[in-house]
Each structure stands twice: as C-alpha cells, then as structure tokens.
Scaffold this motif. Structure first.
Motif, mmCIF file in Angstrom:
data_model
loop_
_atom_site.group_PDB
_atom_site.id
_atom_site.type_symbol
_atom_site.label_atom_id
_atom_site.label_comp_id
_atom_site.label_asym_id
_atom_site.label_seq_id
_atom_site.Cartn_x
_atom_site.Cartn_y
_atom_site.Cartn_z
ATOM 1 N N ILE A 36 0.786 -1.269 -0.088
ATOM 2 C CA ILE A 36 0.053 0.144 0.066
ATOM 3 C C ILE A 36 1.011 1.174 -0.072
ATOM 4 C CG2 ILE A 36 -1.727 1.412 1.278
ATOM 5 C CD1 ILE A 36 -2.678 -1.268 -0.142
ATOM 6 N N ASN A 37 1.978 1.142 0.834
ATOM 7 C CA ASN A 37 2.867 2.201 0.843
ATOM 8 C C ASN A 37 3.326 2.491 -0.571
ATOM 9 O OD1 ASN A 37 4.182 4.516 2.405
ATOM 10 N ND2 ASN A 37 6.028 3.341 2.088
ATOM 11 N N HIS A 38 4.046 1.407 -1.207
ATOM 12 C CA HIS A 38 4.582 1.414 -2.787
ATOM 13 C C HIS A 38 3.512 2.392 -3.521
ATOM 14 C CE1 HIS A 38 6.872 -0.181 -6.157
ATOM 15 N NE2 HIS A 38 5.570 0.011 -6.705
ATOM 16 N N GLU A 39 2.388 1.715 -3.401
ATOM 17 C CA GLU A 39 1.277 2.603 -4.396
ATOM 18 C C GLU A 39 0.960 4.019 -3.924
ATOM 19 O OE1 GLU A 39 0.419 0.895 -7.079
ATOM 20 O OE2 GLU A 39 1.281 -1.002 -6.456
ATOM 21 N N LYS A 40 1.025 4.153 -2.672
ATOM 22 C CA LYS A 40 0.864 5.573 -2.382
ATOM 23 C C LYS A 40 1.876 6.530 -3.030
ATOM 24 C CE LYS A 40 -2.235 4.909 1.708
ATOM 25 N NZ LYS A 40 -2.378 5.217 3.033
ATOM 26 N N ILE A 41 3.051 6.161 -2.905
ATOM 27 C CA ILE A 41 3.963 6.804 -3.493
ATOM 28 C C ILE A 41 3.916 7.125 -4.798
ATOM 29 C CG2 ILE A 41 6.683 6.548 -4.169
ATOM 30 C CD1 ILE A 41 7.212 5.165 -1.595
ATOM 31 N N HIS A 42 3.308 6.063 -5.731
ATOM 32 C CA HIS A 42 2.715 6.553 -6.870
ATOM 33 C C HIS A 42 1.694 7.395 -7.136
ATOM 34 C CE1 HIS A 42 5.596 3.645 -8.621
ATOM 35 N NE2 HIS A 42 4.646 2.276 -8.491
ATOM 36 N N LEU A 43 0.855 7.418 -6.117
ATOM 37 C CA LEU A 43 -0.316 8.498 -6.066
ATOM 38 C C LEU A 43 0.255 9.836 -5.983
ATOM 39 C CD1 LEU A 43 -2.942 6.842 -3.891
ATOM 40 C CD2 LEU A 43 -3.158 7.330 -6.352
ATOM 41 N N ARG A 44 1.459 9.881 -5.041
ATOM 42 C CA ARG A 44 2.088 11.266 -4.974
ATOM 43 C C ARG A 44 2.753 11.436 -6.093
ATOM 44 N NH1 ARG A 44 3.894 13.392 -0.189
ATOM 45 N NH2 ARG A 44 2.114 12.484 0.927
ATOM 46 N N GLN A 45 3.262 10.580 -6.717
ATOM 47 C CA GLN A 45 4.288 10.902 -8.005
ATOM 48 C C GLN A 45 3.281 11.584 -9.070
ATOM 49 O OE1 GLN A 45 5.786 7.317 -8.763
ATOM 50 N NE2 GLN A 45 7.712 7.557 -7.639
ATOM 51 N N ILE A 79 12.545 1.622 -14.190
ATOM 52 C CA ILE A 79 11.785 2.989 -14.252
ATOM 53 C C ILE A 79 11.859 3.798 -13.161
ATOM 54 C CG2 ILE A 79 9.348 3.925 -14.550
ATOM 55 C CD1 ILE A 79 8.415 1.248 -15.931
ATOM 56 N N SER A 80 12.159 5.072 -13.208
ATOM 57 C CA SER A 80 12.564 6.179 -12.293
ATOM 58 C C SER A 80 11.631 6.158 -11.146
ATOM 59 C CB SER A 80 12.842 7.259 -12.744
ATOM 60 O OG SER A 80 13.787 7.331 -13.700
ATOM 61 N N PHE A 81 10.377 6.109 -11.392
ATOM 62 C CA PHE A 81 9.120 6.244 -10.603
ATOM 63 C C PHE A 81 9.232 4.748 -9.757
ATOM 64 C CE2 PHE A 81 7.540 8.990 -13.988
ATOM 65 C CZ PHE A 81 7.581 10.329 -13.330
ATOM 66 N N GLU A 82 9.174 3.689 -10.573
ATOM 67 C CA GLU A 82 9.244 2.416 -9.616
ATOM 68 C C GLU A 82 10.583 2.446 -8.730
ATOM 69 O OE1 GLU A 82 7.015 0.605 -9.500
ATOM 70 O OE2 GLU A 82 5.859 1.131 -11.020
ATOM 71 N N ARG A 83 11.663 2.821 -9.017
ATOM 72 C CA ARG A 83 12.983 2.876 -8.412
ATOM 73 C C ARG A 83 12.756 3.675 -7.023
ATOM 74 N NH1 ARG A 83 17.526 5.310 -10.358
ATOM 75 N NH2 ARG A 83 18.829 4.067 -8.952
ATOM 76 N N GLU A 84 11.944 4.916 -7.017
ATOM 77 C CA GLU A 84 11.695 5.594 -5.867
ATOM 78 C C GLU A 84 10.763 4.692 -4.868
ATOM 79 O OE1 GLU A 84 9.794 9.703 -4.050
ATOM 80 O OE2 GLU A 84 9.476 9.105 -6.206
ATOM 81 N N ALA A 85 9.696 4.191 -5.617
ATOM 82 C CA ALA A 85 8.749 3.383 -4.759
ATOM 83 C C ALA A 85 9.367 2.271 -4.046
ATOM 84 C CB ALA A 85 7.599 3.131 -5.723
ATOM 85 N N TYR A 86 10.229 1.506 -5.129
ATOM 86 C CA TYR A 86 10.511 0.264 -4.281
ATOM 87 C C TYR A 86 11.733 0.607 -3.415
ATOM 88 C CZ TYR A 86 8.481 -3.065 -7.601
ATOM 89 O OH TYR A 86 7.775 -3.803 -8.252
ATOM 90 N N GLN A 87 12.632 1.596 -3.655
ATOM 91 C CA GLN A 87 13.603 1.871 -2.462
ATOM 92 C C GLN A 87 12.905 2.429 -1.285
ATOM 93 O OE1 GLN A 87 16.833 4.224 -4.265
ATOM 94 N NE2 GLN A 87 16.957 2.826 -5.904
ATOM 95 N N ASN A 88 11.782 2.852 -1.156
ATOM 96 C CA ASN A 88 11.364 3.560 -0.125
ATOM 97 C C ASN A 88 9.897 3.005 0.362
ATOM 98 O OD1 ASN A 88 12.956 6.006 0.116
ATOM 99 N ND2 ASN A 88 12.422 5.798 -2.122
ATOM 100 N N GLU A 89 9.592 1.925 -0.395
ATOM 101 C CA GLU A 89 8.267 1.217 0.273
ATOM 102 C C GLU A 89 8.043 0.634 1.892
ATOM 103 O OE1 GLU A 89 7.744 -1.801 -2.651
ATOM 104 O OE2 GLU A 89 9.055 -3.168 -1.583
ATOM 105 N N SER A 90 9.302 0.236 2.292
ATOM 106 C CA SER A 90 9.225 -0.164 3.589
ATOM 107 C C SER A 90 9.351 0.765 4.676
ATOM 108 C CB SER A 90 10.658 -0.976 3.903
ATOM 109 O OG SER A 90 10.659 -2.299 3.145
ATOM 110 N N ASN A 91 9.847 2.050 4.240
ATOM 111 C CA ASN A 91 9.527 3.129 5.032
ATOM 112 C C ASN A 91 8.205 3.742 5.171
ATOM 113 O OD1 ASN A 91 9.913 5.679 6.627
ATOM 114 N ND2 ASN A 91 11.672 6.358 5.269
ATOM 115 N N LEU A 92 7.681 3.232 6.048
ATOM 116 C CA LEU A 92 6.240 3.749 6.126
ATOM 117 C C LEU A 92 5.970 5.052 6.468
ATOM 118 C CD1 LEU A 92 4.624 0.735 7.857
ATOM 119 C CD2 LEU A 92 4.764 1.056 5.440
ATOM 120 N N ASN A 93 7.000 6.049 6.799
ATOM 121 C CA ASN A 93 6.947 7.204 7.151
ATOM 122 C C ASN A 93 7.541 8.236 5.966
ATOM 123 O OD1 ASN A 93 5.919 7.329 9.758
ATOM 124 N ND2 ASN A 93 8.042 6.582 10.505
#
Length: 117
Positions: A36-45, A79-93
């Motif tokens: 869910i955090n991964h997908e929310k990062i995409h929402l923000r992007q 993909i640049s957007f996926e790299r951001e999401a994957y690298q930060n998905e575990s950081n719930l903050n």
C-alpha cells in the motif's frame, strides 16, 4: 481509495495505481502495508506531475529502459518512478518526510541512459 479487481491489475502484478485509485488483485493485499505504501508513493508522483504527464514520462522511461536492458522485468524495475517506490516502500513514514518532486532524484540518476541510444 482502494479497490479489488483482478481485471484492472496486469498479469504478474499485485496492484496498480491509476490516480486517484489503487487497484489490488486480491482482498488480502489491503493488509500489506508495504504494498500500500508503494502504491501511495505512485499516487504522490502522479499528483505532482498533474497525472497525465506522469503516464507519458513513465511510458517513455520504460521504453528507453526496455531498449537498453532488452528485458521487461529489468526495464520495469529501473523505471525512475518504480525505483523511488521500491527503494522507499518499507519506510512507512516516507510520504510524511518526502520532499516535493523527490522522484527527480531517480530521473537524474539514470539520465545518462537516454544518451546511450
């Protein structure tokens, strides 16, 4: 807003974000905080790029990476957007502390690939 739809999520994936919705393949994925955090990062992007430009850049980035790597999965993961999401998905903050336009860091990191063609 999260929906469950095996028809909206491409084969081989667990979820997809199409602003303002998150579609998940199975109901129990709603409990997966990292997904869910991964997908929310995409929402923000998507919101930061006013939605449509996000999809254009995402698609072009994927095509370039596919030409470079000649492999769908490797291209997708880079993909640049996926790299951001994957690298930060575990950081719930992450989204609480994420700076505006943070995805540009990931675009810059691989910008040189566009000149290899």
């Amino acid at each position: 807003m999260i929906f469950i739809s095996k028809f909206m999520v491409p084969k081989g994936y667990t979820g997809i974000t199409l602003y303002p919705f998150i579609f998940l393949k199975k109901k129990h994925y709603k409990k997966n905080k990292i997904l869910i955090n991964h997908e929310k990062i995409h929402l923000r992007q998507q919101l930061e790029l006013l939605i449509f430009p996000f999809y254009v850049i995402y698609g072009l980035d994927y095509l370039v990476k596919l030409i470079v790597y000649k492999n769908h999965l490797i291209a997708y993961k880079n993909i640049s957007f996926e790299r951001e999401a994957y690298q930060n998905e575990s950081n719930l903050n992450y989204l609480k502390n994420r700076k505006l336009w943070a995805f540009t860091k990931y675009l810059k990191q691989q910008f040189f690939l566009y000149f290899l063609l």
